[in-house]
Design a protein around this motif. Structure first.
Motif, short mmCIF file in Angstrom:
data_model
loop_
_atom_site.label_atom_id
_atom_site.label_comp_id
_atom_site.label_asym_id
_atom_site.label_seq_id
_atom_site.Cartn_x
_atom_site.Cartn_y
_atom_site.Cartn_z
N MET B 1 35.87 36.26 48.24
CA MET B 1 36.01 36.45 49.68
C MET B 1 37.21 35.71 50.24
O MET B 1 37.47 35.75 51.43
N LYS B 2 37.97 34.99 49.37
CA LYS B 2 39.01 34.14 49.92
C LYS B 2 40.16 34.93 50.54
O LYS B 2 40.95 34.40 51.28
N TYR B 3 40.27 36.24 50.18
CA TYR B 3 41.36 37.00 50.74
C TYR B 3 40.97 37.75 52.01
O TYR B 3 41.83 38.30 52.68
N PHE B 4 39.70 37.76 52.32
CA PHE B 4 39.25 38.47 53.51
C PHE B 4 39.95 37.90 54.74
O PHE B 4 39.94 36.70 54.97
N ASN B 5 40.55 38.79 55.54
CA ASN B 5 41.22 38.40 56.79
C ASN B 5 42.34 37.39 56.57
O ASN B 5 42.72 36.68 57.49
N SER B 6 42.89 37.28 55.38
CA SER B 6 44.03 36.40 55.19
C SER B 6 45.29 37.24 55.07
O SER B 6 45.23 38.44 54.80
N GLY B 7 46.43 36.64 55.27
CA GLY B 7 47.68 37.38 55.21
C GLY B 7 48.22 37.52 53.80
O GLY B 7 49.18 38.23 53.58
N ARG B 8 47.59 36.81 52.82
CA ARG B 8 48.11 36.81 51.47
C ARG B 8 47.77 38.11 50.77
O ARG B 8 46.73 38.73 51.03
N PRO B 10 46.36 39.86 47.77
CA PRO B 10 45.47 39.42 46.69
C PRO B 10 45.84 40.02 45.34
O PRO B 10 46.36 41.14 45.26
N TRP B 11 45.54 39.27 44.30
CA TRP B 11 45.63 39.79 42.95
C TRP B 11 44.40 40.66 42.71
O TRP B 11 43.33 40.40 43.27
N VAL B 12 44.58 41.66 41.86
CA VAL B 12 43.41 42.46 41.48
C VAL B 12 43.34 42.49 39.96
O VAL B 12 44.35 42.43 39.27
N THR B 13 42.12 42.58 39.47
CA THR B 13 41.92 42.61 38.03
C THR B 13 41.73 44.07 37.57
O THR B 13 41.48 44.97 38.38
N ALA B 14 41.84 44.25 36.26
CA ALA B 14 41.69 45.59 35.69
C ALA B 14 40.30 46.15 36.00
O ALA B 14 40.16 47.33 36.35
N SER B 15 39.29 45.29 35.91
CA SER B 15 37.93 45.80 36.13
C SER B 15 37.72 46.15 37.60
O SER B 15 36.97 47.07 37.93
#
Lengths: 165, 91
Positions: B1-8, B10-15
């Motif tokens: 949840m750390k990327y929720f509503n943040s300007g950064r 996010p990295w995403v994983t294959a899964s």
């Protein structure tokens, strides 16, 4: 000091090391990487902000590796599995490996091998769209649900989902 | 949840990418902190056991390094013996 003996000895050692190394490195099927848990290396693509840990990387004997994914279930090859391996391929390539093929092995022994297009082709196509979608979800954007009985049946969040069928 | 509503970004994983192909809402529930069902935990444990067996059947490079070192030494000794024999013949 008998120079010819020393020269022959060193030549023999050097030749044997060279031949053995050549033979070994060119052996296809050799395991280059194995995912053994949380301490195993994570392959990252800084350019695309993707991370993956393929189950195994196998040498093809001619300078490339083959990402090898294992799925314990038996059954048909699914697009989801292929997508997962394609993303892993992008991350593996950015870590210096050449990849042209990948394979998925299932619990019933079935192995599906396929060619993986270039990273540019993957990101320009459907995979790029899925990556952007995943990114938007992680940023908090609520996506459209796609409920279907065959998918919801095995969804780990079925009990928490208001759309589950 | 750390990327929720943040300007950064996010990295995403294959899964995670594979998950959105099936149902993006599943990833949303995961990121929202929802718990998985008990059946799913059992399936995950079975999957982990199967993966452990898969790993055992495929030894990695480092694990067989000792075996390779012994093979190399034996090969060198064999090559030295051949070299010595050739030298004896030449002599």
């Amino acid at each position: 000091m008998n120079i010819p003996v020393i020269v022959i000895g060193i030549t023999c050692i050097a030749a044997s090391v060279f031949i053995l190394l050549l033979w070994h490195l060119s052996k296809p099927g050799r395991t280059v990487y194995l995912d053994k848990g949380k301490h195993s290396k994570v392959f990252r693509s800084k350019k695309h902000k993707l991370a993956a840990k393929p189950d195994r990387l196998e040498s093809d004997g001619i300078g490339r590796v083959i990402p090898h994914e294992f799925k314990s279930r038996s059954g048909r090859v699914s697009n989801r599995d292929i997508t997962q391996v394609k993303v892993a391929t992008i991350a593996v390539r950015e870590n210096g490996f050449k990849v042209r093929k990948a394979k998925i092995e299932y619990g019933n022994g079935k192995v599906h091998e396929f060619d993986v297009p270039s990273t540019e082709a993957l990101m320009d196509g459907e995979l790029g769209h899925l990556v952007r979608l995943a990114r938007s979800v992680k940023k908090g954007q609520e996506p459209e649900a796609k409920p279907a009985s065959y998918k919801c049946r095995y969804c780990p969040y079925r009990e928490a989902c208001r759309f589950a069928v | 949840m750390k990327y929720f509503n943040s300007g950064r970004t996010p990295w995403v994983t294959a899964s995670e990418v594979a998950t959105v192909e099936i149902c993006p809402y599943q990833l949303y529930l995961k990121e929202s902190g929802k718990s998985v069902s008990k059946d799913s935990k059992k399936r995950a444990r079975r999957g982990n056991n199967a993966h452990d067996e898969f790993n055992i059947s495929h030894k990695s490079f480092k694990e067989s390094a000792l075996r390779r070192a012994i093979k190399l030494i034996l090969f060198i000794l064999w090559a030295l013996f051949i070299g010595y024999s050739i030298w004896q013949v030449i002599k």
